[in-house]
Write an enzyme that holds these catalytic residues in place. Structure first.
Site, short mmCIF file in Angstrom:
data_model
loop_
_atom_site.label_atom_id
_atom_site.label_comp_id
_atom_site.label_asym_id
_atom_site.label_seq_id
_atom_site.Cartn_x
_atom_site.Cartn_y
_atom_site.Cartn_z
N TYR A 27 14.07 -69.19 1.59
CA TYR A 27 13.29 -68.19 0.84
C TYR A 27 13.19 -68.57 -0.63
O TYR A 27 12.14 -68.51 -1.25
CB TYR A 27 13.92 -66.80 1.00
CG TYR A 27 13.25 -65.97 2.06
CD1 TYR A 27 12.45 -64.89 1.71
CD2 TYR A 27 13.38 -66.29 3.40
CE1 TYR A 27 11.82 -64.13 2.68
CE2 TYR A 27 12.76 -65.54 4.38
CZ TYR A 27 11.97 -64.47 4.01
OH TYR A 27 11.33 -63.73 4.96
N THR A 67 9.17 -54.90 8.47
CA THR A 67 9.05 -56.16 7.72
C THR A 67 7.64 -56.75 7.71
O THR A 67 7.12 -57.09 6.64
CB THR A 67 10.04 -57.19 8.30
OG1 THR A 67 11.34 -56.68 8.10
CG2 THR A 67 9.90 -58.54 7.65
N THR A 84 16.67 -57.22 3.14
CA THR A 84 17.25 -56.53 4.29
C THR A 84 16.96 -57.26 5.60
O THR A 84 17.86 -57.50 6.40
CB THR A 84 16.70 -55.09 4.37
OG1 THR A 84 17.07 -54.41 3.17
CG2 THR A 84 17.28 -54.35 5.56
N GLY A 144 19.01 -42.95 9.31
CA GLY A 144 17.77 -43.12 8.54
C GLY A 144 17.99 -43.93 7.27
O GLY A 144 19.11 -44.28 6.90
N SER A 198 11.31 -59.46 2.04
CA SER A 198 10.12 -59.96 2.73
C SER A 198 8.84 -59.73 1.93
O SER A 198 8.04 -60.66 1.74
CB SER A 198 9.98 -59.27 4.09
OG SER A 198 11.13 -59.45 4.84
N GLY A 199 8.63 -58.51 1.47
CA GLY A 199 7.39 -58.17 0.78
C GLY A 199 7.31 -58.83 -0.59
O GLY A 199 6.28 -59.41 -0.97
N HIS A 241 -0.21 -64.88 37.50
CA HIS A 241 0.68 -64.45 38.57
C HIS A 241 1.75 -65.49 38.84
O HIS A 241 1.46 -66.69 38.79
CB HIS A 241 -0.17 -64.24 39.84
CG HIS A 241 0.60 -63.69 40.98
ND1 HIS A 241 1.06 -62.39 41.00
CD2 HIS A 241 1.04 -64.27 42.12
CE1 HIS A 241 1.72 -62.18 42.12
NE2 HIS A 241 1.73 -63.31 42.83
P1 NDP Z 1 15.18 -43.56 11.88
O1 NDP Z 1 14.56 -42.72 10.84
O2 NDP Z 1 14.37 -44.28 12.87
O3 NDP Z 1 16.23 -42.68 12.70
C1 NDP Z 1 17.21 -41.89 12.04
C2 NDP Z 1 17.96 -41.15 13.11
O4 NDP Z 1 19.04 -40.43 12.52
C3 NDP Z 1 17.08 -40.13 13.84
O5 NDP Z 1 17.44 -40.15 15.19
C4 NDP Z 1 17.48 -38.82 13.16
O6 NDP Z 1 17.37 -37.72 14.00
C5 NDP Z 1 18.95 -39.06 12.86
N1 NDP Z 1 19.44 -38.30 11.72
C6 NDP Z 1 18.86 -38.23 10.50
N2 NDP Z 1 19.61 -37.45 9.69
C7 NDP Z 1 20.67 -37.03 10.42
C8 NDP Z 1 21.79 -36.20 10.14
N3 NDP Z 1 21.96 -35.67 8.95
N4 NDP Z 1 22.68 -35.98 11.13
C9 NDP Z 1 22.50 -36.52 12.35
N5 NDP Z 1 21.46 -37.33 12.67
C10 NDP Z 1 20.55 -37.58 11.71
O7 NDP Z 1 16.11 -44.53 11.06
P2 NDP Z 1 16.94 -45.81 11.45
O8 NDP Z 1 18.12 -45.74 10.55
O9 NDP Z 1 17.18 -45.95 12.90
O10 NDP Z 1 15.95 -46.99 11.03
C11 NDP Z 1 15.44 -47.03 9.70
C12 NDP Z 1 14.17 -47.81 9.64
O11 NDP Z 1 14.46 -49.17 9.86
C13 NDP Z 1 13.15 -47.42 10.67
O12 NDP Z 1 12.21 -46.54 10.12
C14 NDP Z 1 12.49 -48.71 11.04
O13 NDP Z 1 11.28 -48.81 10.37
C15 NDP Z 1 13.40 -49.79 10.55
N6 NDP Z 1 13.93 -50.57 11.67
C16 NDP Z 1 13.07 -51.23 12.49
C17 NDP Z 1 13.55 -51.95 13.56
C18 NDP Z 1 12.62 -52.65 14.48
O14 NDP Z 1 11.44 -52.80 14.14
N7 NDP Z 1 13.07 -53.09 15.64
C19 NDP Z 1 14.98 -52.05 13.83
C20 NDP Z 1 15.78 -51.31 12.91
C21 NDP Z 1 15.25 -50.61 11.88
P3 NDP Z 1 15.94 -36.99 14.27
O15 NDP Z 1 15.18 -37.90 15.14
O16 NDP Z 1 16.36 -35.74 14.97
O17 NDP Z 1 15.35 -36.76 12.94
#
Ligand code: NDP
Length: 461
Positions: A99, A311, A41, A262, A14-15, A436
């Site tokens: 794209y 994005t 992605t 993450g 995207s970017g 409404h």
């Molecule tokens: P996030 O960083 O949002 O969440 C990661 C999750 O995994 C957290 O709940 C974290 O727990 C947990 N976690 C991390 N490490 C471990 C570990 N070692 N063991 C167990 N649990 C763990 O990442 P996502 O993968 O959900 O999403 C990535 C990015 O993608 C987001 O930052 C977002 O910007 C983007 N995204 C946006 C969407 C949207 O706009 N609708 C949709 C999907 C993705 P804890 O919270 O305790 O750290």
């Protein structure tokens, strides 16, 4: 010194594509390298296919609701992953082509291979060809991050979900962020017996507290088996499936495991250290507000910089970069008020601005927190409640944050984000006449604060 290109972009997501296309439109000579598919992605293995899967997974609820509206025979029947997947593939091919075409139609050149930096003005393609450019933009995004446990290679990442041959019978989703919540919702809706293991006590850490509670409860209500305070420690192959051991000593068997633990910047092997580009602790490229690195000819936008990883932010960063460098219109993005939505079902959770906890830190705050059963689902016999929350600075009267848990909350927050970005006050909301009957009318009819927070001298409210 003459260069092969005015701008060379690494990454066709995207970017990168936005920056490349706008720059070429201004007359710059632009090349771009993409090692995988154009679109990156979001288009190929993120937002777009995910949202289409959310739509697919909502069919059983729609059929159930139809019954409650006087269609006794309505049923969603059996989901065919094969039928859906074939349509999905066609749509992604179309978008990928669009794209590429959009960039090439303004004179851009695409190299379908990996590129790495070999100097402040030079990249090397996987085939050994070297290309020079006055400016280089890195827009390679991020990659899913695994938790670092034994046997983790037996699990899937979100990319793999779109390539599945069939929907798993029983699946474990690990994590509690955007991706975990959305995919647990999708898999549940498509018929998988879905377990979500999250190490915390409620999902979506960092979001507004009340929304977190509601999303956590909803996951349980739709039938996701929520296992909070639980972390997998080991995966073992078990016939066609996987046995997972958890940190509380329990173990369980699944047909598939998906890690949503993450994402991290995809900076490995790009030649950044060799060229001297400064990286942060997570491997992210450090940039200033103009997306410029410490090497003046090298810039970076999107998730690889780990600012706000969404994005539309990458797109805006890429566009601002192009306007600044080639459009004679210097501008950069304010990252402080970016709205986002978590596409859970039946209610989404969407936010813009401060959470209640953040607003309290800042000063005296009024909280308008409305909870109600929306007409549509209430008629169908559902107890599901919507939340609409506005956080208002008592002194300036400005709306500092808005949080919505409800149907199409993503659509609603986009519109709420406009007045909030403009600096609207609560009184601006109040003098807006309601539409409404809608869910959104609550946004302009919340008269009395539900609670107030005073900041005491010790900073605690
Ligand atoms: P996030 O960083 O949002 O969440 C990661 C999750 O995994 C957290 O709940 C974290 O727990 C947990 N976690 C991390 N490490 C471990 C570990 N070692 N063991 C167990 N649990 C763990 O990442 P996502 O993968 O959900 O999403 C990535 C990015 O993608 C987001 O930052 C977002 O910007 C983007 N995204 C946006 C969407 C949207 O706009 N609708 C949709 C999907 C993705 P804890 O919270 O305790 O750290």
């Amino acid at each position: 010194m003459s260069f092969d290109y005015d701008l060379f972009v690494i990454g066709g997501g995207s970017g990168g594509v936005r920056a490349a296309r706008i720059s070429a439109g201004y007359g710059a000579k632009v090349g771009l390298a993409e090692e995988s598919r154009m679109g990156g992605t979001c288009v190929i293995r993120g937002c777009v296919p995910k949202k289409l899967m959310i739509f697919a997974s909502s069919a059983p609820e729609a059929a159930e609701e139809a019954q409650d509206y006087g269609w006794p025979d309505a049923t969603a029947g059996e989901f065919s992953w094969r039928a859906f997947k074939s349509k999905l593939d066609t749509e992604l091919d179309r978008l990928e082509a669009a794209y590429a075409r959009g960039f090439e139609s303004v004179g851009g050149t695409i190299y379908h291979q990996r590129a790495r930096l070999v100097g402040p003005h030079e990249v090397e393609l996987a085939n050994g060809k070297r290309i020079t450019a006055k400016h280089i933009l890195i827009a390679v995004g991020g990659r899913p991050q695994l938790p670092g446990i034994e046997g983790e290679e037996l699990g899937m990442i979100s990319d793999d979900l779109f390539l599945m041959r069939e929907i798993p019978g029983r699946v474990l989703v690990v994590g509690g962020g955007f991706i975990a919540c959305e995919f647990a919702t999708i898999l549940n809706g498509l018929g998988s017996d879905t377990v979500l293991a999250y190490r915390g006590d409620k999902v979506l850490r960092g979001f507004d507290h009340d929304g977190r509670v509601l999303v956590t409860e909803q996951l349980g209500e739709i039938g996701v088996d929520l296992r909070l305070g639980l972390t997998p420690t080991r995966l073992e192959k078990d016939g066609d499936g996987v046995t997972v051991r958890f940190d509380d000593g329990s173990c369980d068997r699944f047909d598939a495991v998906m890690f949503a633990t993450g994402r991290s910047p995809y900076t490995g092997g790009l030649g950044l250290e060799e060229v001297g580009v400064k990286l942060g602790p997570k491997g992210e490229i450090v940039v200033d507000e103009w997306s410029q690195t410490n090497i003046p000819s090298i810039y970076a936008v999107g998730d690889v910089t780990d600012r706000v990883n969404l994005t539309p932010v990458a797109i805006r960063e890429g566009h601002s970069f192009a306007d600044t460098l080639f459009g004679n219109n210097p501008r950069h993005l304010d990252h402080s008020l970016v709205a986002s939505a978590v596409y859970t079902r039946p209610h989404e959770f969407a936010s813009v601005g401060m959470t209640e906890d953040e607003a309290i830190e800042r000063g005296r705050v009024e909280v308008y927190d409305a909870r109600f059963r929306p007409m549509r689902s209430a008629f169908a016999g559902s107890d599901a409640r919507v939340m609409m929350k506005l956080l208002v600075d008592e002194d300036s009267r400005k709306v500092l944050g808005c949080h919505i848990f409800g149907p199409e909350a993503g659509e609603l927050i986009q519109l709420a984000a406009i007045p909030i970005t403009m600096g609207a006050t609560k009184e601006d909301f109040d003098r807006t006449v309601a539409v409404h009957p809608t869910i959104a009318e609550e946004m302009v009819t919340m008269r009395q604060p539900t609670r107030r927070h005073e900041v005491h001298q010790d900073g605690n409210s």
